[in-house]
Scaffold this motif. Sequence first.
Motif, PDB file in Angstrom:
ATOM      1  N   UNK A   1      42.309  24.822  37.762  1.00  0.00           N
ATOM      2  CA  UNK A   1      41.192  25.699  37.377  1.00  0.00           C
ATOM      3  C   UNK A   1      40.744  25.384  35.954  1.00  0.00           C
ATOM      4  N   UNK A   2      39.486  25.718  35.694  1.00  0.00           N
ATOM      5  CA  UNK A   2      38.945  25.539  34.338  1.00  0.00           C
ATOM      6  C   UNK A   2      38.950  26.834  33.546  1.00  0.00           C
TER       7      UNK A   2
ATOM      8  N   UNK B   1      34.325  25.583  45.880  1.00  0.00           N
ATOM      9  CA  UNK B   1      34.348  26.426  44.679  1.00  0.00           C
ATOM     10  C   UNK B   1      35.676  26.279  43.959  1.00  0.00           C
ATOM     11  N   UNK B   2      35.612  26.120  42.639  1.00  0.00           N
ATOM     12  CA  UNK B   2      36.821  25.989  41.843  1.00  0.00           C
ATOM     13  C   UNK B   2      37.466  27.357  41.683  1.00  0.00           C
TER      14      UNK B   2
ATOM     15  N   UNK C   1      45.662  43.538  40.293  1.00  0.00           N
ATOM     16  CA  UNK C   1      44.401  44.272  40.460  1.00  0.00           C
ATOM     17  C   UNK C   1      43.198  43.389  40.140  1.00  0.00           C
ATOM     18  N   UNK C   2      43.305  42.601  39.078  1.00  0.00           N
ATOM     19  CA  UNK C   2      42.210  41.702  38.723  1.00  0.00           C
ATOM     20  C   UNK C   2      42.000  40.646  39.803  1.00  0.00           C
ATOM     21  N   UNK C   3      43.097  40.096  40.334  1.00  0.00           N
ATOM     22  CA  UNK C   3      42.970  39.111  41.411  1.00  0.00           C
ATOM     23  C   UNK C   3      42.313  39.695  42.647  1.00  0.00           C
ATOM     24  N   UNK C   4      42.688  40.914  43.000  1.00  0.00           N
ATOM     25  CA  UNK C   4      42.081  41.568  44.162  1.00  0.00           C
ATOM     26  C   UNK C   4      40.590  41.777  43.961  1.00  0.00           C
ATOM     27  N   UNK C   5      40.202  42.165  42.746  1.00  0.00           N
ATOM     28  CA  UNK C   5      38.789  42.393  42.469  1.00  0.00           C
ATOM     29  C   UNK C   5      38.004  41.082  42.476  1.00  0.00           C
ATOM     30  N   UNK C   6      38.598  40.020  41.960  1.00  0.00           N
ATOM     31  CA  UNK C   6      37.938  38.712  41.964  1.00  0.00           C
ATOM     32  C   UNK C   6      37.756  38.203  43.397  1.00  0.00           C
ATOM     33  N   UNK C   7      38.760  38.403  44.230  1.00  0.00           N
ATOM     34  CA  UNK C   7      38.647  37.974  45.626  1.00  0.00           C
ATOM     35  C   UNK C   7      37.545  38.752  46.343  1.00  0.00           C
ATOM     36  N   UNK C   8      37.445  40.056  46.070  1.00  0.00           N
ATOM     37  CA  UNK C   8      36.400  40.872  46.689  1.00  0.00           C
ATOM     38  C   UNK C   8      35.008  40.455  46.223  1.00  0.00           C
ATOM     39  N   UNK C   9      34.937  39.849  45.032  1.00  0.00           N
ATOM     40  CA  UNK C   9      33.651  39.406  44.486  1.00  0.00           C
ATOM     41  C   UNK C   9      33.302  37.985  44.885  1.00  0.00           C
ATOM     42  N   UNK C  10      34.125  37.363  45.713  1.00  0.00           N
ATOM     43  CA  UNK C  10      33.808  36.036  46.225  1.00  0.00           C
ATOM     44  C   UNK C  10      34.476  34.879  45.526  1.00  0.00           C
ATOM     45  N   UNK C  11      35.357  35.137  44.588  1.00  0.00           N
ATOM     46  CA  UNK C  11      36.047  34.058  43.875  1.00  0.00           C
ATOM     47  C   UNK C  11      37.305  33.632  44.630  1.00  0.00           C
TER      48      UNK C  11
END
Length: 472
Positions: free
Chosen positions: A78-79, A23-24, A37-47
Amino acid sequence: MSKEVKSESVSLCPLGTAAAPEQEPLCIFGTGDFGRSLGQRLLQSGYKVVYGSRRPHSCGPLPQGAQVMSHAAAAQSASVVILCIHREHYDFLETLAPQLKGKVLVDVSNNLKKNVYPEANAEYLHKLIPGAHVVKALNTLSAWVLQNGPSDASRQVYLCGNNVVAKQTVAEMATKLGFTVLDRGSLTAARELEDFPLQLFPEWRLPLRLAISLSAFFFIYVVITDVVYAYVKNGKDISFRIMVSLANKVFPIVSLIMLSLCYLPGVIAAFLQLYRGTKYRRFPDWLDRWMLCRKQLGLIALGFASLHVLYTLIIPIRYYVRFRLAANTISQIKENRTSEFDTDVAWRSDSYLSMGILGFGFYVVLGITSLPSVSNALSWREFSFIQSKLGYVTLFFCTFHTYLYGWNRFLFPSSYKWYTPSAYMLCLVVPSVVIVLKLLLLLPCVDHRLVRIRQGWERTDPEEDSNKSLLK
């Protein structure tokens, strides 16, 4: 021969062991509160998340599982690059133009004031990096919302951009984070999206202005009719009553008028539909705006009612009241007399208090059910019953409470100081009109016709006319 070998080699691989494409990652520029906060939420969502920083080795604590590297390296990996930085720090992005070319740049920035710059931040970014696909999004969210998850009041996010594919990419990411996305069109809408977080209670402006205007008018009115009149006519200085007594007159007056204004637009709309004979014509703009702020009108009315209750509760501990009670008691002892118990006054007093308590109790129920967390747990029929039928009951109890307060004072000339009616008489006009009009709408012949109109019947319905002619 080569094809046979190739097919044979594939068949020898165990089922399901083919390596999935890696995954990219998503790139975030900025390691502040919002970026973390955004990074933490993205990690929790599987990114997968990679941060770009000027100081990769000393940028502070980041969410566990995220990588950090230089801006150029992070952009290259990243794209999609999310810019969690302020506009005044955009200049360094020009040096990264080769790495950002063809990438999706998500601008989440806001300004402290409106019209600080000649163009929107997203439009400026598009000029700065013309080879990138700029999308304005996520700027209406806060770090707290990202940490705790979207609530009912902050579930919707807006985006705009010139590239459809880029907007679709950002929309899928926001949807996976649990938000509802609303596309506002091209990048020219960026200014509107950036001004949106700077608005201060836009839905509350009309109700607050109305509440302030009513409060100022009635406060000046009661000061003139009570304090100024007593000083001019009798030479008495009762200005001390301004702080509690007069305030406790203004609060219930404004509360009752604001509550009646919650239900007056619905009554006007009903009579307008009866007059037009259809529900398919738009209401006037002023009526639409009025109906959209009914919740705010009701909550402000509840606030004034709460102040009235608090001020009423402190009446027994006021110096003026204690002094009057003590003076009256001493006077009765000196004159050796006792006041007779008046049953009529007792009935009126208890009824007045009872109506006030019931009205305030229903007031509180209306306020609680207007909360999103409560209203979402109710069906539409339950919510409509409470806010409509129970609302009119609340209006009736509060209006009856005011009538009992005045009782027969309107018959006495002393109530009309300088030939003006008392403030409580003025406040009864609007709620009385609303109740009378609502009673007219409840008449069976009127209610039946209104229900038919709201179910789609029109006075000039050709199908209805043809059916009537056939019956004849």
